[in-house]
Design a protein around this motif. Sequence first.
Motif, PDB file in Angstrom:
ATOM      1  N   PRO A  74      16.265  54.795  58.242  1.00 36.61           N
ATOM      2  CA  PRO A  74      16.495  54.723  56.798  1.00 36.61           C
ATOM      3  C   PRO A  74      17.784  55.425  56.384  1.00 36.61           C
ATOM      4  CG  PRO A  74      14.292  55.588  57.292  1.00 36.61           C
ATOM      5  CD  PRO A  74      15.009  55.434  58.592  1.00 36.61           C
ATOM      6  N   HIS A  75      18.133  56.542  57.058  1.00 33.58           N
ATOM      7  CA  HIS A  75      19.356  57.274  56.722  1.00 33.58           C
ATOM      8  C   HIS A  75      20.605  56.433  56.962  1.00 33.58           C
ATOM      9  CE1 HIS A  75      18.460  57.916  60.969  1.00 33.58           C
ATOM     10  NE2 HIS A  75      19.775  57.965  61.152  1.00 33.58           N
ATOM     11  N   TYR A  77      20.940  53.285  56.522  1.00 38.08           N
ATOM     12  CA  TYR A  77      21.070  52.265  55.469  1.00 38.08           C
ATOM     13  C   TYR A  77      21.026  52.863  54.060  1.00 38.08           C
ATOM     14  CZ  TYR A  77      20.186  49.097  59.367  1.00 38.08           C
ATOM     15  OH  TYR A  77      20.261  48.428  60.561  1.00 38.08           O
ATOM     16  N   LYS A  78      21.129  54.203  53.934  1.00 34.79           N
ATOM     17  CA  LYS A  78      20.939  54.843  52.629  1.00 34.79           C
ATOM     18  C   LYS A  78      21.943  54.391  51.571  1.00 34.79           C
ATOM     19  CE  LYS A  78      23.361  59.253  53.466  1.00 34.79           C
ATOM     20  NZ  LYS A  78      24.021  58.963  54.717  1.00 34.79           N
ATOM     21  N   ASP A  79      23.124  53.939  52.008  1.00 33.97           N
ATOM     22  CA  ASP A  79      24.118  53.461  51.044  1.00 33.97           C
ATOM     23  C   ASP A  79      23.972  51.964  50.739  1.00 33.97           C
ATOM     24  OD1 ASP A  79      24.838  52.827  53.646  1.00 33.97           O
ATOM     25  OD2 ASP A  79      26.992  53.036  53.296  1.00 33.97           O
ATOM     26  N   SER A  81      20.685  48.759  49.852  1.00 33.01           N
ATOM     27  CA  SER A  81      19.330  48.637  49.302  1.00 33.01           C
ATOM     28  C   SER A  81      18.351  48.141  50.368  1.00 33.01           C
ATOM     29  CB  SER A  81      19.341  47.689  48.099  1.00 33.01           C
ATOM     30  OG  SER A  81      19.834  46.428  48.512  1.00 33.01           O
TER      31      SER A  81
END
Length: 189
Positions: A74-75, A77-79, A81
Amino acid sequence: MSPEEEPEYQTPPTCELLGLLLKNRRPTGAVNEVWPNLYIGDAATAQHKSLLVDLGITHVVNAADGPQHICTGPHFYKDTSIQYHGVEAPDSKDFDLSPFFTETADFIHAALELKGKVLVHCARGVSRSATLALAFLMIRERLSLAEAVEAVRRHRNILPNVGFLNQLRHLDSSLAPERKTTQHQEGKK
C-alpha cells in the motif's frame, strides 16, 4: 438429455491441464487483459505507476508480496488511488496458496463490481498470479478449471507450478457440485 443423465463432471488430470497450458503458445506481453477488466502482469508492470494509471488500474493484487519478493504494498501506491491486496507466496510447488483463493477472489470481485480494473501480478505473471486469477474465475464466475484455463490462455501464456495446479484441481472438484446445482436451476428458468 436431462441433468440427471448428463455425465458427471470430472476435474481434468494434471497432465491434461499441462497439455492445455502448453498448446499453441505464442509471445505475450508484460501485461494482458485476460477477462473484462482483469489483467495479469509481471513485477515491472506493477512497479510502473504511470502505466497502471494509463491502463486505468484501480486495484492491484501482488501474489509475490513481502520483503523477500516484490515489495510494493500500500505504501508504494500511496500517491495513487490504487487499492492493494498482498499475498506473500513463494512460487514453490510445496507452498499452499489455496487459503488465499477466496479472499483474493472476493477482493477482485468487489473491485470489478465497482467498475474497477484489477492487475494481478507476481514476478513474471505466469504462476502465482495466474493461479489466483484462475481461482477467481472458478469461485466468482463459476467456470470450471478447464474453462478458466481456456479463457485466460486466449490472452496470455500462463503456467502455474504443479503444486498450484493440484490445488486448483482440488478447488475445481469442490466447486463442481455447486456449479451443477446452479446450472440445473438456471435450466429450469
